[in-house]
Design a protein around this motif. Sequence first.
Motif, short mmCIF file in Angstrom:
data_model
loop_
_atom_site.label_atom_id
_atom_site.label_comp_id
_atom_site.label_asym_id
_atom_site.label_seq_id
_atom_site.Cartn_x
_atom_site.Cartn_y
_atom_site.Cartn_z
N UNK A 466 0.86 -1.18 0.00
CA UNK A 466 0.00 0.00 0.00
C UNK A 466 0.90 1.23 0.00
N UNK A 467 1.22 1.74 -1.18
CA UNK A 467 2.26 2.76 -1.30
C UNK A 467 1.79 3.90 -2.18
N UNK A 468 2.60 4.96 -2.24
CA UNK A 468 2.38 6.09 -3.14
C UNK A 468 3.39 6.02 -4.28
N UNK A 469 2.94 6.36 -5.47
CA UNK A 469 3.83 6.41 -6.63
C UNK A 469 3.44 7.61 -7.48
N UNK A 470 4.43 8.45 -7.79
CA UNK A 470 4.22 9.66 -8.58
C UNK A 470 5.29 9.70 -9.68
N UNK A 471 4.88 9.99 -10.92
CA UNK A 471 5.80 10.07 -12.05
C UNK A 471 5.86 11.50 -12.57
N UNK A 472 7.07 12.06 -12.63
CA UNK A 472 7.27 13.41 -13.15
C UNK A 472 7.79 13.33 -14.58
N UNK A 473 7.25 14.22 -15.43
CA UNK A 473 7.67 14.30 -16.83
C UNK A 473 8.48 15.57 -17.12
N UNK A 474 8.37 16.54 -16.27
CA UNK A 474 9.25 17.71 -16.33
C UNK A 474 9.29 18.32 -14.94
N UNK A 475 10.42 18.95 -14.62
CA UNK A 475 10.59 19.57 -13.30
C UNK A 475 11.73 20.57 -13.38
N UNK A 476 11.46 21.80 -12.98
CA UNK A 476 12.51 22.81 -12.93
C UNK A 476 12.11 23.92 -11.97
N UNK A 477 13.09 24.73 -11.60
CA UNK A 477 12.82 25.91 -10.79
C UNK A 477 13.77 27.02 -11.21
N UNK A 478 13.43 28.25 -10.85
CA UNK A 478 14.31 29.38 -11.11
C UNK A 478 14.07 30.46 -10.06
N UNK A 479 15.07 31.32 -9.90
CA UNK A 479 15.02 32.38 -8.89
C UNK A 479 15.53 33.69 -9.47
N UNK A 480 15.11 34.78 -8.85
CA UNK A 480 15.70 36.05 -9.17
C UNK A 480 17.08 36.15 -8.56
N UNK A 481 17.95 36.94 -9.17
CA UNK A 481 19.31 37.10 -8.67
C UNK A 481 19.31 37.91 -7.38
N UNK A 482 20.12 37.53 -6.41
CA UNK A 482 20.21 38.32 -5.17
C UNK A 482 20.91 39.65 -5.44
N UNK A 483 20.61 40.69 -4.66
CA UNK A 483 21.29 41.97 -4.86
C UNK A 483 22.77 41.85 -4.51
N UNK A 484 23.56 42.68 -5.14
CA UNK A 484 25.01 42.69 -4.88
C UNK A 484 25.28 43.38 -3.56
N UNK A 485 26.09 42.76 -2.72
CA UNK A 485 26.40 43.35 -1.41
C UNK A 485 27.02 44.73 -1.58
N UNK A 486 26.52 45.69 -0.84
CA UNK A 486 27.02 47.05 -0.90
C UNK A 486 26.39 47.91 -1.96
N UNK A 487 25.52 47.28 -2.80
CA UNK A 487 24.86 48.07 -3.84
C UNK A 487 23.67 48.84 -3.31
N UNK A 488 23.04 49.63 -4.21
CA UNK A 488 21.88 50.42 -3.79
C UNK A 488 20.63 49.57 -3.75
#
Length: 488
Positions: A466-488
Amino acid sequence: MNLNLIKYIGVITASGVALPAYAQDACDSLRQLTIVSATDEGLYEETHGPENTIDGDMDADSRWSSESQGGPRTLLLDLGAEQNLTSVQIAFFKGDERKTKFAIETSLDGEAFQTVIPEQQSGGTTGDFETFELDSIPAQFMRLTGFGNESNNWNSIVEIAAFGCGEQVEVPEQAVLTERRGRGMFGLDPDATPGENFDLSGWYMTTPADDDGDGISDSVYENELAAGWTDPRYFFTDAATGGMVFRTTPSGAKTSANTNYTRSELRGMIRRGDESISVRRDDGFPNANNWVFSSAPKATQEAAGGVDGIMRATLAVNQVTRLGKDYQIGRVIIGQIHAKDDEPIRLYYRKLPQNKYGSIYYAHEPATGKEEWIELIGSRADVAPNPDDGIALDEVFSYEIEVKGKQEGDAIIPMLHVKIIRDDGSEVIAEPFDMRDSGFSIEDEFMYFKAGAYTQNNSSPDPEMDFDRVTFYSLDYEHGAPPVAGGN
């Protein structure tokens, strides 16, 4: 080309960039133009490759067929040289039985395309050529995008022809063929490992196994995972579709003494195999392997590996548990945003044994305050009726989980966005969730994405069967760039 007939027009590309283009007002004489090649993404059905659309054969078996699996399909045609294009003729497979959705773009260089036939449907009344008139357009390339037909998701064209005038181009002696990209769905290879089908360099894997006997579930980190690691019990490639399978049993090992349930699940790793960066800091301050909200303090954003983010997945839930306590049966977490200790979102799929379809909902567990539940499709109740609009086992669907900041006066408000996309393209979009009072916009907090099969049943009397099964056909993530230290 007769320069007296040329005039300047402005072309706006899909990215909004204005490009110069030149079009002839007329052709001295029209003729059928040579198409030197027809290519596609390599996802066509068996012998029904794109070259069949330019072979002059109107037999229905000599066609291009490519199924839209969560997205459109494209057919790229090369005219061999810059031509003046005045019309396109298309013979659609079963064109007298159904209407096909499509659009056409043109390009001079194969890079910047302009739409010349916006998305529309074929006539649905003939299996012969249908003619689509164009303004006199300079082009070397035509790109047809197919969106399926009114009966199913297949894009099928028997023959295509272009008409206009311009340079004479010889028919090539040998057709250019597109290499077929495997036998599975979405171009996945059933004979490849998950790490060969997917970019797993930004993930590590937690399994329900405890093969080293330390009492804690085993983990596999990015470099080994990307190199092809697989486990026939809990993480492997589906032999029919090429999908990435996550299987978990209620009897498996857990990640810690404080965890009630087992998982076969990926954890986002922004460091992408750079082991000089630790997985996390014990004090809760972010590092370059984890991300934060854009509402977090500036110093916190500067230390993080990303700011805000979105995870996209296409998947099918194949099996859920059917035995055990009523409040645990049939529920599995398929996606998360995990914070230092809490979870801004846990996305659930749940199907009760008596129901034909399953429900989708999510929990928001704040760092401060009470947990909240949001139902998207059907109900999360232990005795929920069958949701008529629910999602069946093995039905392919997609989800998007996103956090982005909303400007409100001088403040940035962290907003959670959740979307479910059905296989037919219809969308279920949750109301944006305001997380300003959830306690995550502080200095010592960080986030990471998770995806897979995280069972929410530890009471099944037959945990191996009695189990769970999940199949992925695509998977991705993305993020915004962090601010540069000392910048405005």
